[in-house]
Design a protein around this motif. Structure first.
Motif, short mmCIF file in Angstrom:
data_model
loop_
_atom_site.label_atom_id
_atom_site.label_comp_id
_atom_site.label_asym_id
_atom_site.label_seq_id
_atom_site.Cartn_x
_atom_site.Cartn_y
_atom_site.Cartn_z
N LEU A 80 0.82 -1.21 0.00
CA LEU A 80 0.00 0.00 0.00
C LEU A 80 0.85 1.26 0.00
CD1 LEU A 80 -2.91 0.98 -0.02
CD2 LEU A 80 -2.88 0.94 2.49
N ASN A 81 2.05 1.20 0.57
CA ASN A 81 2.95 2.36 0.59
C ASN A 81 4.29 1.99 -0.03
OD1 ASN A 81 2.02 3.74 3.86
ND2 ASN A 81 0.96 3.77 1.91
N HIS A 82 4.66 2.72 -1.06
CA HIS A 82 5.91 2.48 -1.80
C HIS A 82 7.06 3.31 -1.24
CE1 HIS A 82 8.11 1.20 -5.35
NE2 HIS A 82 8.35 2.45 -5.72
N PRO A 188 9.34 -0.02 1.03
CA PRO A 188 8.03 -0.69 1.11
C PRO A 188 7.49 -0.62 2.53
CG PRO A 188 9.79 -2.32 0.99
CD PRO A 188 10.45 -0.98 0.85
N ASN A 189 6.80 0.45 2.83
CA ASN A 189 6.41 0.75 4.21
C ASN A 189 5.24 -0.10 4.70
OD1 ASN A 189 6.21 2.23 6.67
ND2 ASN A 189 4.66 3.54 5.75
N SER A 190 4.07 0.06 4.08
CA SER A 190 2.87 -0.64 4.53
C SER A 190 2.44 -1.69 3.51
CB SER A 190 1.73 0.36 4.75
OG SER A 190 2.08 1.29 5.75
N VAL A 191 2.14 -2.89 4.01
CA VAL A 191 1.77 -3.99 3.14
C VAL A 191 0.57 -4.74 3.72
CG1 VAL A 191 4.13 -4.32 2.30
CG2 VAL A 191 3.33 -5.63 4.30
N ALA A 216 -7.16 2.54 -7.41
CA ALA A 216 -7.31 3.72 -6.57
C ALA A 216 -6.02 4.55 -6.56
CB ALA A 216 -7.68 3.31 -5.15
N MET A 217 -4.87 3.88 -6.52
CA MET A 217 -3.59 4.59 -6.58
C MET A 217 -3.50 5.42 -7.86
SD MET A 217 -0.81 1.79 -5.25
CE MET A 217 -0.65 1.33 -3.53
N THR A 218 -3.89 4.83 -8.97
CA THR A 218 -3.85 5.52 -10.25
C THR A 218 -4.78 6.74 -10.24
OG1 THR A 218 -3.28 3.50 -11.45
CG2 THR A 218 -4.26 5.30 -12.73
N ALA A 261 1.55 -0.96 -6.21
CA ALA A 261 0.97 -1.92 -5.26
C ALA A 261 1.81 -3.19 -5.17
CB ALA A 261 -0.46 -2.27 -5.67
N VAL A 262 2.97 -3.17 -5.83
CA VAL A 262 3.88 -4.32 -5.85
C VAL A 262 5.15 -3.98 -5.10
CG1 VAL A 262 5.18 -5.90 -7.32
CG2 VAL A 262 2.92 -5.08 -8.06
#
Length: 299
Positions: A80-82, A188-191, A216-218, A261-262
């Motif tokens: 969720l957080n890159h 990669p903070n939150s997963v 949603a990110m897009t 998201a990856v």
């Protein structure tokens, strides 16, 4: 309509794509009814996925990393957080700092919600070739308590999320002198993660869920989710300054927090090295180990 239950470590602005996906019907379009709860204390997320009270946990990658190689088998299923959307606020300094400035200082590092604010900052200090031990860190207390203590005169600087930092600055508490988004690199903070034995069972729902997160990110990063964002901010943080919240959203979107998201392999390896050097893991887990039963699906 299939259901998917999320147990999250917080109600966080950095979790915005999940909230936007729900608000904008992106999960419903994919045949999912998603429910989520924020746990306090956050460690309840691990209990929730173990008991099946929840299907997925949302929190820091460092948690599956710490459990890697232990009897508790967890598999990361999406990101969720890159990037790491934190800051350092200084009491008396007004110019941007390099991390050697922290030597000889007392720095407050909230830790009741997790170890990442301190551990990632300490990792950046080591990467820069500086000595972490030259800084005295006040750790393991909540953000609210450390902000109160800082305002009462404790410490030279404090590590804070964007919203808390901006609120502190607005209250005359100092200046943001370091932004992890600008100087910390990909992290990669939150997963999302689950009990490994449930990966096959949840596989199709996870695919649709993460597709909704990516959509949603897009929408957020292409400025097509303004209505959804406004609705989310009003519902989740009704007492916060809306202009301040929106500035934080824009900074995270522009800073790359929601670019993917990856999980990035190199960024994961780097974070694992930082955690190992900090003594939080028994080894440096590979991305395949963190994905666990999910690795074959992703491959």
């Amino acid at each position: 309509m299939d259901t998917l239950k999320i147990s999250a470590t917080a109600n966080g602005l950095n979790y915005l794509p999940e909230y936007v996906a729900d608000q904008g019907g992106l999960f419903a379009e994919r045949g999912l009814a998603v429910s989520a709860v924020a746990r306090d204390p956050w460690t309840g997320v691990v209990d929730d996925i173990e008991s099946r009270e929840a299907d997925l946990a949302l929190g820091g990658l460092w948690v599956p990393a710490m459990y890697a190689g232990t009897p508790r088998k967890l598999s990361v299923v999406g990101q969720l957080n890159h990037m790491f959307p934190m800051t350092i606020v200084a009491r008396n300094e007004t110019s941007p700092i390099s991390l050697d400035w922290l030597a000889g200082k007392v720095v407050l590092a909230p830790g009741a919600g997790g170890s990442a604010p301190y551990e990632f900052t300490a990792g950046l200090i080591r990467e820069a070739g500086f000595d972490v031990s030259k800084t005295r860190f006040v750790r393991d207390l909540s953000t609210a308590m450390l902000i109160e203590l800082y305002q009462g005169g404790l410490g030279d600087a404090i590590i804070l999320d964007l919203v808390s930092a901006e609120e502190l600055v607005a209250a005359g508490g100092g200046t943001i002198v370091f932004r992890h988004l600008q100087s910390g690199g990909v992290m990669p903070n939150s997963v999302y993660y689950c009990v490994s034995e449930r990966v096959d069972e949840l596989g199709d729902r996870i695919e649709r869920f993460m597709d909704g997160i990516a959509a949603a990110m897009t929408k957020i990063t292409s400025h097509e989710a303004d209505a959804e964002i406004e609705a989310v901010l009003a519902a989740r943080w009704p007492d916060k300054d809306k202009a301040l919240l929106r500035r934080a959203v824009d900074e995270m979107a522009e800073g790359g927090v929601w670019d993917s998201a990856v999980v990035d392999r190199d960024a994961s390896d780097r974070w694992m090295t930082i955690l190992f050097d900090g003594g939080l893991t028994t080894h440096t887990p590979s991305l395949e180990e963190l994905l666990g039963a999910r690795a074959a699906v992703d491959a």
